[in-house]
Design an enzyme around this catalytic site. Structure first.
Site, short mmCIF file in Angstrom:
data_model
loop_
_atom_site.label_atom_id
_atom_site.label_comp_id
_atom_site.label_asym_id
_atom_site.label_seq_id
_atom_site.Cartn_x
_atom_site.Cartn_y
_atom_site.Cartn_z
N ASP A 33 21.82 38.85 26.86
CA ASP A 33 20.88 39.99 26.84
C ASP A 33 21.70 41.27 26.57
O ASP A 33 22.59 41.61 27.36
CB ASP A 33 20.18 40.07 28.21
CG ASP A 33 19.21 41.26 28.29
OD1 ASP A 33 19.17 42.07 27.34
OD2 ASP A 33 18.51 41.36 29.32
N GLU A 85 51.02 48.37 27.72
CA GLU A 85 51.17 47.02 28.24
C GLU A 85 51.01 46.02 27.11
O GLU A 85 50.83 44.83 27.34
CB GLU A 85 50.12 46.76 29.34
CG GLU A 85 48.69 46.94 28.88
CD GLU A 85 47.71 46.75 30.02
OE1 GLU A 85 47.24 47.77 30.55
OE2 GLU A 85 47.40 45.60 30.37
N CYS A 117 47.42 49.55 33.18
CA CYS A 117 46.83 50.81 32.70
C CYS A 117 47.43 52.04 33.36
O CYS A 117 47.06 53.17 33.01
CB CYS A 117 45.32 50.79 32.92
SG CYS A 117 44.52 49.45 32.06
N SER A 211 39.22 42.33 40.52
CA SER A 211 39.84 43.54 39.95
C SER A 211 39.00 44.79 40.27
O SER A 211 39.54 45.87 40.53
CB SER A 211 40.04 43.39 38.44
OG SER A 211 38.82 43.46 37.73
N HIS A 243 40.03 56.14 35.37
CA HIS A 243 40.40 55.06 34.44
C HIS A 243 39.11 54.31 34.10
O HIS A 243 38.32 54.01 34.99
CB HIS A 243 41.43 54.13 35.09
CG HIS A 243 41.59 52.86 34.32
ND1 HIS A 243 41.93 52.85 32.98
CD2 HIS A 243 41.42 51.55 34.66
CE1 HIS A 243 41.96 51.61 32.54
NE2 HIS A 243 41.66 50.79 33.54
N LYS A 252 30.81 53.39 39.26
CA LYS A 252 31.03 52.79 40.58
C LYS A 252 32.04 53.63 41.37
O LYS A 252 31.90 53.81 42.59
CB LYS A 252 31.59 51.36 40.44
CG LYS A 252 30.60 50.30 39.95
CD LYS A 252 31.34 48.97 39.75
CE LYS A 252 30.54 47.93 39.01
NZ LYS A 252 29.52 47.26 39.81
N SER A 325 46.22 47.68 36.99
CA SER A 325 46.15 46.42 37.75
C SER A 325 47.52 45.98 38.19
O SER A 325 48.53 46.30 37.59
CB SER A 325 45.51 45.33 36.88
OG SER A 325 44.13 45.51 36.83
#
Ligand code: HMG
Length: 431
Positions: A33, A85, A117, A211, A243, A252, A325
């Site tokens: 979707d 990275e 990152c 993560s 980030h 979030k 990370s």
């Protein structure tokens, strides 16, 4: 401006690859979707590096444009650090390739920094300290470049969160664009396996939901630490940039800070969505179109804020959250320069987006297949011309092994193939 705000960004430039994949096209091809990608993750499209682009060529494009557009004399550069990275070699840094291609002076120190990152923020912090300790006194400046290609397995949950691009930043004691405030450090490190990329693969491995939790935990630590030390609170920032692995993650993160502040005030706080639109969305529009550029993602948001910013952005306090990370994270604050309104439309984003070509899903898969082939054996690298509508890139991968495969476009113009589509050559090389 406060006289203690002496160091920061004097100029900034962005490189966005010339191809992209619309999320609607990916969703159609994979039977998902489209609203999951568009609303659920907040991504509209993701940049796709062509087979002739890699972190070296992208870093050169961004840094070359910065030197050219802002008339920076290469002789003033005493430090070049590339945060990435996606290195092309286990020993030779991207920075040395860039140094050679841009013709920088031999007295300029070069190296790469790597921490997922967080790599470019590590480079920026180091460059700021170097400027303060010795660079500025010697009349020297630092060039920091973030350059990455975000790649996950085809068909994996991470696939819609890919992207590619580079951001170049000139760091000096003339922070016309952004002065970093000299508050104490608010850093958080924890050994976690949320995302990693072993040497034998071109695609990252990730535990996606873990993560997200690691990111939010690191944010909470850094924010709390910075707030305690600086006494700056939620309402002291006109903008908050994060980030951006995918834009919903920035939402979030903002929501977590909003909830914390609402709890502190007993619920007396303007609505989440209105504040998010005011403080974070003004930079996020570009991440929605480009996707995750790993170490450059936070600075792509900053570029987005400046590219569309008007005089209201001048002097604004910006909070910046960098997450890599593994993990290492940091919150810091900065002030936008007093003439930043003059940067509107000059960062390079609008121009790059205007000339992008949307790939069909089959073309994207061919680009991917060739990139994976080249990761095993680079002996067939070819110069690939860009689509005719767009000025040719300045720096290309050229035929040959890694001892000779980089050359400015002008040097390999004679070798440039006749075909006018990168795809034709990509397909040819795979046969
Ligand atoms: P997933 O598990 O397939 O997705 O992968 P999901 O089921 O969690 O759904 C995602 C969102 O879409 C959810 O929203 C769903 O509700 C919504 P949320 O609940 O989170 O608000 N949704 C829909 N919305 C509208 N219509 C629908 C629909 N269906 C679902 N029909 C995941 C998502 C991000 C895990 C995956 O893409 C992934 O693994 N990405 C890579 C990892 C990543 O980006 N992690 C972010 C934090 S770590 C980080 O930032 C560091 C990093 O940049 C690397 C570095 O440091 O170098 C990655």
């Amino acid at each position: 401006m406060n006289s203690s705000l002496r160091f920061g960004l004097e100029a900034l430039s962005v490189h966005i690859p010339r191809h992209h994949l619309e999320m609607g096209e990916l969703a159609r091809a994979t039977g998902v979707d489209p609203q999951k990608y568009l609303q659920g993750l907040g991504v509209q499209s993701m940049a796709v590096a062509a087979p002739d682009e890699d972190p070296v060529t992208m870093a050169c494009e961004a840094a070359g444009a910065l030197l050219r557009d802002y008339r920076v004399d290469p002789a003033c550069l005493g430090l070049l650090v590339v945060g990435s990275e996606s290195g092309v070699d286990e020993a030779k840094p991207i920075a040395t390739f860039v140094h050679g291609l841009l013709g920088l002076p031999p007295g300029c120190r070069t190296f790469d920094t790597k921490h997922a990152c967080y790599g470019a923020t590590a480079a920026l912090r180091l460059a700021l300290d170097w400027c303060e300790a010795r660079g500025a006194r010697a009349g020297k400046k630092a060039l920091v470049v973030a350059s990455d290609i975000a790649r996950y397995e085809v068909g994996s949950a991470g696939e819609p969160t890919q992207g590619a691009g580079a951001v170049a930043m000139l760091v000096s004691d003339e922070p016309a664009l952004l002065a970093v405030e000299p508050w104490p450090e608010a850093v958080f490190t924890q050994d976690v396996m949320d995302f990693w990329r072993p040497n034998y693969t071109a695609c990252a491995r990730v535990d996606g939901q873990v993560s997200i939790q690691c990111y939010l935990r690191a944010l909470e630590h850094c924010w709390g630490d910075f707030e305690r030390q600086s006494r700056l609170g939620f309402d002291d920032y006109e903008h908050m940039l994060f980030h951006v692995p995918f834009p919903k993650m920035a939402y979030k993160a903002f929501r977590a800070l909003h909830e914390r502040e609402a709890a502190r005030r007993g619920g007396e706080l303007p609505g989440l969505d209105a504040l998010f639109a005011e403080r974070t969305e003004p930079g996020l529009w570009v991440n929605r179109l480009v996707g995750n550029v790993y170490s450059g993602s936070l600075y792509l948001s900053l570029a987005g804020l400046l590219e569309r910013g008007d005089r209201r952005v001048e002097g604004a306090r910006v909070g910046l959250f960098s997450y890599g990370s593994g993990c290492c994270a940091e919150w810091f604050s900065a002030r936008v320069g007093p003439d930043a309104g003059a940067w509107r439309g000059r960062v390079g984003i609008a121009e790059a987006l205007r000339h992008r070509r949307a790939l069909e899903h089959a073309e994207y898969l061919q680009f991917r297949a060739l990139a994976e082939h080249l990761a095993q054996d680079d002996s067939c690298l070819e110069p690939l011309p860009g689509p005719s509508a767009r000025p040719r890139p300045q720096y290309l991968g050229v035929r040959g092994d890694r001892r000779q495969y980089r050359a400015p476009a002008r040097a390999c113009a004679g070798q440039a193939a006749e075909a006018d589509s990168a795809l034709a050559l990509a397909a040819g090389a795979l046969r």
